[in-house]
Design a protein around this motif. Structure first.
Motif, short mmCIF file in Angstrom:
data_model
loop_
_atom_site.label_atom_id
_atom_site.label_comp_id
_atom_site.label_asym_id
_atom_site.label_seq_id
_atom_site.Cartn_x
_atom_site.Cartn_y
_atom_site.Cartn_z
N ILE A 202 0.85 -1.20 0.00
CA ILE A 202 0.00 0.00 0.00
C ILE A 202 0.88 1.25 0.00
O ILE A 202 0.63 2.22 -0.73
CB ILE A 202 -0.97 -0.02 1.19
CG1 ILE A 202 -1.98 -1.15 0.99
CG2 ILE A 202 -1.70 1.31 1.34
CD1 ILE A 202 -2.88 -1.43 2.16
N GLN A 203 1.96 1.22 0.79
CA GLN A 203 2.86 2.38 0.81
C GLN A 203 3.44 2.63 -0.59
O GLN A 203 3.53 3.75 -1.05
CB GLN A 203 3.99 2.14 1.82
CG GLN A 203 3.50 2.33 3.25
CD GLN A 203 4.56 1.96 4.29
OE1 GLN A 203 5.34 1.02 4.06
NE2 GLN A 203 4.58 2.66 5.40
N GLU A 204 3.79 1.54 -1.25
CA GLU A 204 4.37 1.64 -2.58
C GLU A 204 3.35 2.21 -3.58
O GLU A 204 3.64 3.14 -4.33
CB GLU A 204 4.82 0.22 -3.00
CG GLU A 204 5.69 0.11 -4.21
CD GLU A 204 7.00 0.89 -4.10
OE1 GLU A 204 7.55 0.98 -2.99
OE2 GLU A 204 7.44 1.42 -5.16
N ILE A 205 2.13 1.64 -3.53
CA ILE A 205 1.07 2.07 -4.46
C ILE A 205 0.75 3.56 -4.27
O ILE A 205 0.53 4.30 -5.22
CB ILE A 205 -0.20 1.20 -4.24
CG1 ILE A 205 0.01 -0.19 -4.84
CG2 ILE A 205 -1.43 1.86 -4.83
CD1 ILE A 205 -1.17 -1.13 -4.63
N LEU A 206 0.74 3.99 -2.99
CA LEU A 206 0.32 5.37 -2.71
C LEU A 206 1.46 6.38 -2.87
O LEU A 206 1.24 7.57 -2.67
CB LEU A 206 -0.31 5.46 -1.31
CG LEU A 206 -1.62 4.67 -1.13
CD1 LEU A 206 -2.22 4.92 0.25
CD2 LEU A 206 -2.67 5.01 -2.20
N LYS A 207 2.64 5.92 -3.26
CA LYS A 207 3.74 6.87 -3.51
C LYS A 207 3.37 7.84 -4.62
O LYS A 207 3.75 9.00 -4.61
CB LYS A 207 5.02 6.11 -3.91
CG LYS A 207 5.89 5.77 -2.71
CD LYS A 207 7.20 5.18 -3.18
CE LYS A 207 7.96 4.66 -1.96
NZ LYS A 207 8.96 3.66 -2.33
N ASN A 414 3.39 -3.52 -9.25
CA ASN A 414 2.56 -3.64 -8.04
C ASN A 414 1.21 -4.31 -8.27
O ASN A 414 0.44 -4.48 -7.34
CB ASN A 414 2.26 -2.24 -7.47
CG ASN A 414 3.52 -1.55 -7.03
OD1 ASN A 414 4.45 -2.22 -6.61
ND2 ASN A 414 3.55 -0.23 -7.13
N TYR A 415 0.92 -4.65 -9.52
CA TYR A 415 -0.44 -5.14 -9.81
C TYR A 415 -0.45 -6.46 -10.56
O TYR A 415 0.49 -6.80 -11.26
CB TYR A 415 -1.18 -4.10 -10.66
CG TYR A 415 -1.36 -2.78 -9.95
CD1 TYR A 415 -2.38 -2.61 -9.02
CD2 TYR A 415 -0.50 -1.71 -10.20
CE1 TYR A 415 -2.54 -1.40 -8.35
CE2 TYR A 415 -0.66 -0.49 -9.54
CZ TYR A 415 -1.69 -0.35 -8.61
OH TYR A 415 -1.84 0.84 -7.96
#
Ligand SMILES: Nc1ncnc2c1ncn2[C@@H]1O[C@H](COP(=O)(O)OP(=O)(O)OP(=O)(O)O)[C@@H](O)[C@H]1O
Ligand SMILES: [Mg+2]
Length: 568
Positions: A202-207, A414-415
């Motif tokens: 989630i941290q990575e996606i929300l960067k 990420n997906y």
């Protein structure tokens, strides 16, 4: 609660439409203001397809899914991740924030959770609508909504949102709806509750979203003790025990074995029971005054129900996952085992064990390991993207459009692309019918269980009738008054399937109101299905029916007096 009037408003509700047109309309309106010319949606789409062709736009490029939600991207959201083990107060704390906000939305993975949150907020005098694929309960003056994650609204602004069980963004089939809620809800404060295994992703996606992300860690509120000895035999069952197994045949066999011992009566909870039946079975198990003091359940108890379980006993650590028989994963064992010992319940200390000694090593090692990190989040193209793609390939059937799109989809690290096996099965069926893409897409995303013969037959008949007449009357394929209490396991299974078909009709009626006008009839027949299933469950045990229950039974008899051999 008295001042709040629950009103069932059977009107067309906007989220399903927005589910199909998350962005097209938004872009159409921005073009209008950019070019200072009014565009009809049709002109806009034509224009867009021509430019896309000329500019060689690749609609299968899914590498920037955060850009699909322009409304959310206009905000710098405060994202709070509430993470920790089961029963650690994650949802409790997030809901406190929701309750004190001016407007908000709760998105949960199950209808049961959405029901519970709507009930809780309304009780706290915070008017809250309940919206699931099959229910709309609107409350006067509500600025809050409790929804199933598939119904998450990405078109309105909210002060506060909660997405529960966020680790499910890694789920093969439903993960994409969690990703959509994560990226798409336009909100000032977004609370995400779940397993710590989802934090790095989630941290990575929300960067790339420019949101501000904080992580709040929780500890379990009550102890969970892995036992050193197995149960050994059902003769050792005690009040408050929950036996976990994974086939409905096993569930009923274990219930029988325990009840034959003459000391306990069992509630049952498993996936294909209607949700309201599951809730009532759980309520009876929780009720200290009820004679049902033991629970036999599948992993359907892993999420959502508040259960007063003292001890979880795994009758097996293997499960058939649709493809093969496999060991339960660490996170499944922790999630299910963690159901024992609910904080502030009559069994505050939870215990976990297995039926057989040979399963103890795997159980104990799983309970003491962290859940493996979730590496990728699910993604699925919005209807807009599929629609634009199909404009470039006008000869493709729905099946081909889906298949080619998924084959060519480009994703970032990420997906992963959602497992669409079920949708492809539906597409193959409805491609035979003269329906437009919008209708086909709706049938494809409908909650049909294609592995269930009666359920898939129901969908086929609905789609055929819709394509032929534009309107589907429930009575064409279902004769009300023909349902009756099942007497055998086969009849029970059949009734569960009938419930699924009626549920599907209700779902379709919310998306195509004029074409599926018999929602009330379908809903009432669904309620009868659940009552008859509960009647079966009651007769299965040696419990003596109370006079109140006998009254209900005679009413049901008149409803089920005719033969129910076939509905579809
Ligand atoms: N501070 C608190 N005061 C009173 N009750 C609480 C408090 N925190 C949690 N609870 C209660 O404890 C139980 C477990 O809390 P909650 O459902 O928030 O846990 P969770 O971490 O979300 O668990 P799960 O992973 O199973 O969803 C609930 O019944 C909740 O109402
Ligand atoms: Mg929770």
């Amino acid at each position: 609660m008295a001042s709040l009037i629950f009103r069932r408003r059977f009107t067309h509700y906007s989220p399903p439409r927005s589910l199909l047109h998350d962005n097209l309309e938004f872009y159409c309106r921005s073009w209008e203001s950019k070019f200072r010319t009014p565009f009809s949606m049709c002109q806009f789409v034509r224009q867009l397809s021509n430019s896309a062709r000329a500019m060689k736009v690749d609609f299968t490029d899914l590498t920037q899914p955060h850009t699909w939600y322009p409304k959310a991207r206009r905000k710098r959201r405060n994202v709070i991740l509430h993470v920790g083990p089961t029963n650690s107060g994650k949802t409790y704390h997030a809901l406190k924030q929701l309750e004190s906000s001016c407007s908000g939305i709760y998105c949960g993975p199950l209808r049961l959770l959405a029901w519970e949150v709507a009930k809780r907020l309304n009780k706290a005098k915070v008017p809250c609508d309940l919206i699931t694929g099959q229910e709309r309960e609107e409350v006067d003056g509500a600025k809050h909504k409790a929804v199933t994650v598939e119904m998450a609204d990405v078109t309105s602004d909210y002060d506060c949102a909660v997405v529960d069980e966020i680790q499910m963004l890694g789920c093969r089939t439903r993960g994409f709806s969690f990703t959509r809620a994560l990226l798409g809800i336009s909100v000032d404060e977004l609370h995400l509750c779940g397993d710590a295994a989802a934090v790095p992703l989630i941290q990575e996606i929300l960067k790339v979203t420019d949101d501000i992300v904080k992580v709040q860690y929780y500890e379990r509120l009550s102890p969970l003790v892995p036992l050193k000895v197995p149960l050994g035999s059902f003769a050792n069952i005690k009040t408050g025990d929950c036996i976990v197994t994974f086939s409905r045949r096993e569930i009923y066999s274990i219930k029988k074995q325990i009840e034959n011992g003459g000391k306990h009566l069992c509630s049952v909870v498993y996936g294909s029971l209607p949700p309201e039946t599951r809730t009532r079975q759980a309520t009876m198990f929780n009720d200290e005054n009820s004679e049902l003091d033991v629970l036999v359940a599948s992993d359907a108890i892993g999420m959502g129900l508040n259960l007063n379980i003292s001890r979880i006993i795994f009758s097996t650590l293997k499960k058939f996952d649709g493809v093969e028989m496999r060991d339960l994963s660490v996170s499944e064992i922790k999630q299910i085992g963690g159901r024992a010992g609910r904080y502030r319940s009559i069994f505050p200390v939870g215990e976990v064990t297995c039926l057989d000694a040979e399963d103890l090593p795997l159980l104990n090692s799983s309970l003491s390991s962290p859940s493996p990190i979730i590496e990728k989040a699910g993604l699925f193209p919005s209807f807009d993207l599929l629609f634009m793609y199909s404009r470039l390939h006008p000869t493709y059937s729905m099946h081909q459009t889906l298949e080619h799109f998924l084959e060519n989809a480009k994703l970032s690290a990420n997906y992963f692309i959602a497992d669409c096996e079920e949708m492809l099965k539906v597409a193959a069926v409805i491609d035979e019918l003269p329906l437009n893409l919008n209708d086909k897409y709706l049938f494809c995303i409908s909650p049909v269980d294609m592995s269930d013969d009666i359920s898939s037959q129901g969908l086929t008949q609905f789609a055929q009738s819709y394509s032929r007449n534009g309107i589907v009357r429930l009575r064409e394929i279902f004769t009300p008054g023909t349902l009756k209490v099942p007497k055998t396991q086969t009849a029970l299974k059949e009734l569960e399937s009938v419930h699924k078909v009626l549920d599907l009709y209700v779902w379709l009626s919310f998306h195509m109101e004029d074409s599926f006008p018999d929602r009330e009839l379908a809903s009432s027949q669904k309620a009868i299905c659940s009552m008859l299933i509960e009647e079966f469950l009651e007769r299965l045990g040696w419990q003596k029916p109370s006079p109140k229950k006998l009254l209900g039974r005679s009413r049901l008899k008149s409803l089920s007096s005719q033969d129910s051999r076939h509905y579809f």
